[in-house]
Scaffold this motif. Sequence first.
Motif, short mmCIF file in Angstrom:
data_model
loop_
_atom_site.label_atom_id
_atom_site.label_comp_id
_atom_site.label_asym_id
_atom_site.label_seq_id
_atom_site.Cartn_x
_atom_site.Cartn_y
_atom_site.Cartn_z
N THR A 51 0.61 -1.26 -0.07
CA THR A 51 0.10 -0.17 -0.20
C THR A 51 0.85 1.22 -0.19
O THR A 51 0.71 2.10 -0.61
N ILE A 52 1.88 1.22 0.77
CA ILE A 52 2.72 2.31 0.91
C ILE A 52 3.64 2.68 -0.32
O ILE A 52 3.48 3.75 -0.65
N LEU A 53 4.12 1.56 -0.90
CA LEU A 53 4.79 1.76 -2.21
C LEU A 53 4.05 2.02 -3.33
O LEU A 53 4.41 2.87 -4.19
N LEU A 54 2.66 1.58 -3.35
CA LEU A 54 1.80 1.84 -4.42
C LEU A 54 1.53 3.37 -4.46
O LEU A 54 1.30 4.00 -5.24
N ALA A 55 1.27 3.81 -3.12
CA ALA A 55 0.87 5.49 -2.99
C ALA A 55 2.20 6.33 -3.35
O ALA A 55 1.80 7.23 -3.84
N ILE A 56 3.22 5.73 -2.95
CA ILE A 56 4.54 6.52 -3.41
C ILE A 56 4.57 6.43 -4.91
O ILE A 56 5.00 7.63 -5.34
N GLY A 57 4.15 5.49 -5.32
CA GLY A 57 4.46 5.34 -6.93
C GLY A 57 3.28 6.33 -7.63
O GLY A 57 3.87 6.91 -8.55
N LEU A 58 2.06 6.18 -7.05
CA LEU A 58 1.14 7.25 -7.94
C LEU A 58 1.35 8.54 -7.30
O LEU A 58 0.84 9.40 -8.09
N ASN A 59 2.03 8.94 -6.40
CA ASN A 59 2.35 10.15 -5.82
C ASN A 59 3.76 10.53 -5.58
O ASN A 59 4.19 10.81 -4.36
N PRO A 60 4.61 10.68 -6.54
CA PRO A 60 5.84 10.79 -6.35
C PRO A 60 6.18 12.08 -5.68
O PRO A 60 5.49 13.08 -6.00
N GLY A 61 7.27 12.13 -4.72
CA GLY A 61 7.46 13.24 -4.05
C GLY A 61 6.53 13.59 -2.69
O GLY A 61 6.57 14.51 -2.25
N VAL A 62 5.54 12.51 -2.68
CA VAL A 62 4.84 12.68 -1.47
C VAL A 62 5.74 12.75 -0.12
O VAL A 62 6.69 12.09 0.09
N ARG A 63 5.03 13.53 0.84
CA ARG A 63 5.92 13.73 1.89
C ARG A 63 5.68 12.61 2.91
O ARG A 63 4.40 12.12 2.95
N GLN A 64 6.57 12.02 3.67
CA GLN A 64 6.36 10.87 4.38
C GLN A 64 5.48 11.07 5.51
O GLN A 64 4.28 10.40 5.70
N GLY A 65 5.03 12.56 6.16
CA GLY A 65 4.22 12.74 7.06
C GLY A 65 2.66 12.79 6.49
O GLY A 65 1.77 12.34 7.12
N VAL A 66 2.55 13.11 5.28
CA VAL A 66 1.35 13.23 4.82
C VAL A 66 0.77 11.73 4.50
O VAL A 66 -0.41 11.64 4.89
N LEU A 67 1.67 10.99 3.83
CA LEU A 67 1.19 9.61 3.91
C LEU A 67 0.75 8.96 5.05
O LEU A 67 -0.02 8.26 5.24
N ALA A 68 1.80 9.26 6.01
CA ALA A 68 1.26 8.60 7.42
C ALA A 68 0.16 8.86 7.96
O ALA A 68 -0.77 8.25 8.53
N ASP A 69 -0.25 10.25 7.78
CA ASP A 69 -1.33 10.79 8.30
C ASP A 69 -2.54 10.23 7.67
O ASP A 69 -3.64 9.88 7.98
N ARG A 70 -2.61 10.17 6.38
CA ARG A 70 -3.60 9.58 5.24
C ARG A 70 -3.82 8.23 5.81
O ARG A 70 -4.98 7.69 5.95
N LEU A 71 -2.92 7.42 5.98
CA LEU A 71 -3.07 5.93 6.20
C LEU A 71 -3.18 5.58 7.79
O LEU A 71 -3.33 4.47 8.11
N ARG A 72 -3.28 6.92 8.52
CA ARG A 72 -3.43 6.53 10.06
C ARG A 72 -2.46 5.80 10.62
O ARG A 72 -2.62 4.91 11.63
N ILE A 73 -0.98 6.09 10.25
CA ILE A 73 0.03 5.22 10.69
C ILE A 73 0.90 6.41 11.70
O ILE A 73 1.16 7.53 11.14
N LYS A 74 1.13 5.73 12.81
CA LYS A 74 1.82 6.76 13.80
C LYS A 74 3.12 7.18 13.06
O LYS A 74 3.89 6.39 12.35
N TRP A 75 3.72 8.41 13.11
CA TRP A 75 4.73 9.14 12.32
C TRP A 75 6.13 8.08 12.81
O TRP A 75 6.92 7.79 12.01
N SER A 76 6.31 7.79 14.07
CA SER A 76 7.29 6.95 14.55
C SER A 76 7.40 5.64 13.45
O SER A 76 8.59 4.99 13.18
#
Length: 154
Positions: A51-76
């Motif tokens: 899921t993470i890799l797919l999202a990065i591939g579809l959104n190159p340059g996505v910020r790590q925090g934005v992806l974490a927030d959208r997927l409800r994953i703790k930043w750590s």
Amino acid sequence: MSIAEEADVETLSFGPLENSVGFLLRIAQLTVYERTFAELDRRDVPIGEYTILLAIGLNPGVRQGVLADRLRIKWSNMTKLIRSLEGRGLIERLVSPRDRRAISLRLTAAGETWVEEHKALVLRAVERSVASLDEDEQKTLQSLLRKVAGWPQL
């Protein structure tokens, strides 16, 4: 029911929770994950990583925090996942020279290949996990879940 009669999986009661949307969503989520993991674990394809890799591939340059927030994953936890994916050569982390805290992500060529090689398998496993629903029921459920999650309707 007397004490001598033990409840089994089919007769175990949860009283008012049996009509609770939140409770049923949680049980349904666990059921879908269990079915999906059973299919993908045999092939060593973690659905969370895909899921993470797919999202990065579809959104190159996505910020790590934005992806974490959208997927409800703790930043750590996201940081650990990203470091693991980077260590395997599937992604690269790009640090902004203007803000060193802003980490953007991009798939490497190996990451693009990995996502493409596993796409059909993952989609098939996810679809099989809700095979008890017909196409119209799946569309209705998708729409309702998007609404509950606060995601835009398609």
